[in-house]
Write a protein that holds these residues in place. Structure first.
Motif, short mmCIF file in Angstrom:
data_model
loop_
_atom_site.label_atom_id
_atom_site.label_comp_id
_atom_site.label_asym_id
_atom_site.label_seq_id
_atom_site.Cartn_x
_atom_site.Cartn_y
_atom_site.Cartn_z
N GLN A 54 0.87 -1.18 0.00
CA GLN A 54 0.00 0.00 0.00
C GLN A 54 0.90 1.23 0.00
O GLN A 54 1.80 1.34 0.84
N GLN A 60 1.90 9.55 -1.22
CA GLN A 60 0.99 9.51 -2.37
C GLN A 60 0.40 10.89 -2.65
O GLN A 60 0.35 11.35 -3.79
N THR A 97 -7.79 1.30 -9.32
CA THR A 97 -8.71 2.44 -9.47
C THR A 97 -8.28 3.40 -10.58
O THR A 97 -8.84 4.48 -10.69
N GLU A 98 -7.29 3.03 -11.36
CA GLU A 98 -6.85 3.93 -12.43
C GLU A 98 -7.02 3.23 -13.79
O GLU A 98 -6.10 2.56 -14.27
N THR B 9 -10.11 10.22 -10.40
CA THR B 9 -10.61 9.69 -11.68
C THR B 9 -11.78 8.72 -11.50
O THR B 9 -12.80 8.85 -12.18
N ILE B 10 -11.61 7.80 -10.59
CA ILE B 10 -12.57 6.70 -10.46
C ILE B 10 -13.96 7.19 -10.03
O ILE B 10 -14.96 6.56 -10.32
N LYS B 19 -13.47 17.52 -11.93
CA LYS B 19 -12.33 17.17 -11.09
C LYS B 19 -12.35 17.97 -9.79
O LYS B 19 -11.89 17.53 -8.75
N LEU B 84 -8.24 10.55 -2.43
CA LEU B 84 -7.40 9.67 -3.26
C LEU B 84 -7.63 8.23 -2.83
O LEU B 84 -7.41 7.88 -1.67
N PRO B 85 -8.07 7.38 -3.76
CA PRO B 85 -8.15 5.97 -3.40
C PRO B 85 -6.73 5.48 -3.11
O PRO B 85 -5.79 5.84 -3.83
N ALA B 86 -6.57 4.66 -2.07
CA ALA B 86 -5.24 4.12 -1.77
C ALA B 86 -4.80 3.26 -2.95
O ALA B 86 -5.61 2.59 -3.57
#
Lengths: 147, 90
Positions: A54, A60, A97-98, B9-10, B19, B84-86
């Protein structure tokens, strides 16, 4: 298809072998919409696990903001599999998720010859794609490359 | 309090591909409820059983809300809330 410079491939494999038996992870950023991986950014695996990774959430955020400011996106999202083949696990698919990114997996067990594979993961569906390794980019792009 | 929310994005299919959206609220949970009113379906992607999903990162400016007061974190006018999704896997 993922078209990628051999230096970036070598850098991902070196990082994965270095981190083995812990799973390695990172991204390769590139101009948004270009489909061209340029800047390799190793990420900290907060899980420090042999079976899970992770991204560190603080790193991130920093990296995602930097990409945003530079008009980039994660072209490649990579991680290693330390004891299995280079195919997305159930967990990989669940967390993908991308949809525009290439999900690259590096197997670090010598049995698998460190042969990387690339996938698109869209709506929980996995599609393997060809990896075309090139030894040079256009000169101005090669200058921007970080491997 | 006007808060700018950065949508990953998701989740953009739920926000008409936007956005950045502006939502008012005094706490993170107000902002999420405000988003749910305008973009139904988004809340369940972010929250379960009263907490942010484990694999969804929510930041106020540069701070992860896990290290503040979670969904009760107070906001100030002009704050930026980033979702932000991890990035994770096995």
């Amino acid at each position: 298809m993922l078209t990628i410079h051999s230096k970036l491939i070598n850098a991902m494999i070196a990082q994965a072998l270095d981190d083995h038996p812990i799973e390695t992870c990172g991204i390769i950023a590139g101009p948004a919409g270009s489909n061209l991986p340029l800047r390799l950014i190793p990420m900290r695996n907060m899980a420090k696990s042999e079976t899970f990774f992770q991204f560190d959430p603080q790193q991130q955020l920093h990296v995602w903001k930097e990409m945003d400011a530079r008009g980039e996106e994660p072209i490649v999202i990579y991680h290693s599999h330390t004891d299995s083949q280079a195919y997305p696990s159930h967990t990989d698919v669940e967390h993908a998720t991308e949809p525009q990114s290439h999900y690259v997996i590096i197997p670090t067990k010598s049995l698998y010859n460190h042969e990387i594979r690339s996938f698109r993961i869209i709506d929980q569906m996995v599609i393997e794609e060809r990896v075309r390794i090139v030894h040079q980019y256009q000169p101005e792009l090669e200058l921007q490359m970080v491997a | 309090m006007s808060i700018t929310v950065i949508i990953p994005t998701i989740l953009r299919p739920l926000t008409n591909d936007q956005k950045r959206i502006s939502i008012t609220g005094y706490k993170v949970s107000d902002v999420i409820n405000g988003m749910e009113q305008q973009y139904p379906g988004i809340k369940e992607k972010l929250v379960s059983e009263g907490n942010a999903h484990r694999f969804i990162n929510i930041y106020i400016n540069d701070n992860d809300i896990r290290f503040c007061d979670g969904l009760s974190t107070h906001l100030q006018d002009g704050d930026v809330l980033t979702i932000l999704p991890a990035v994770a896997g096995g």
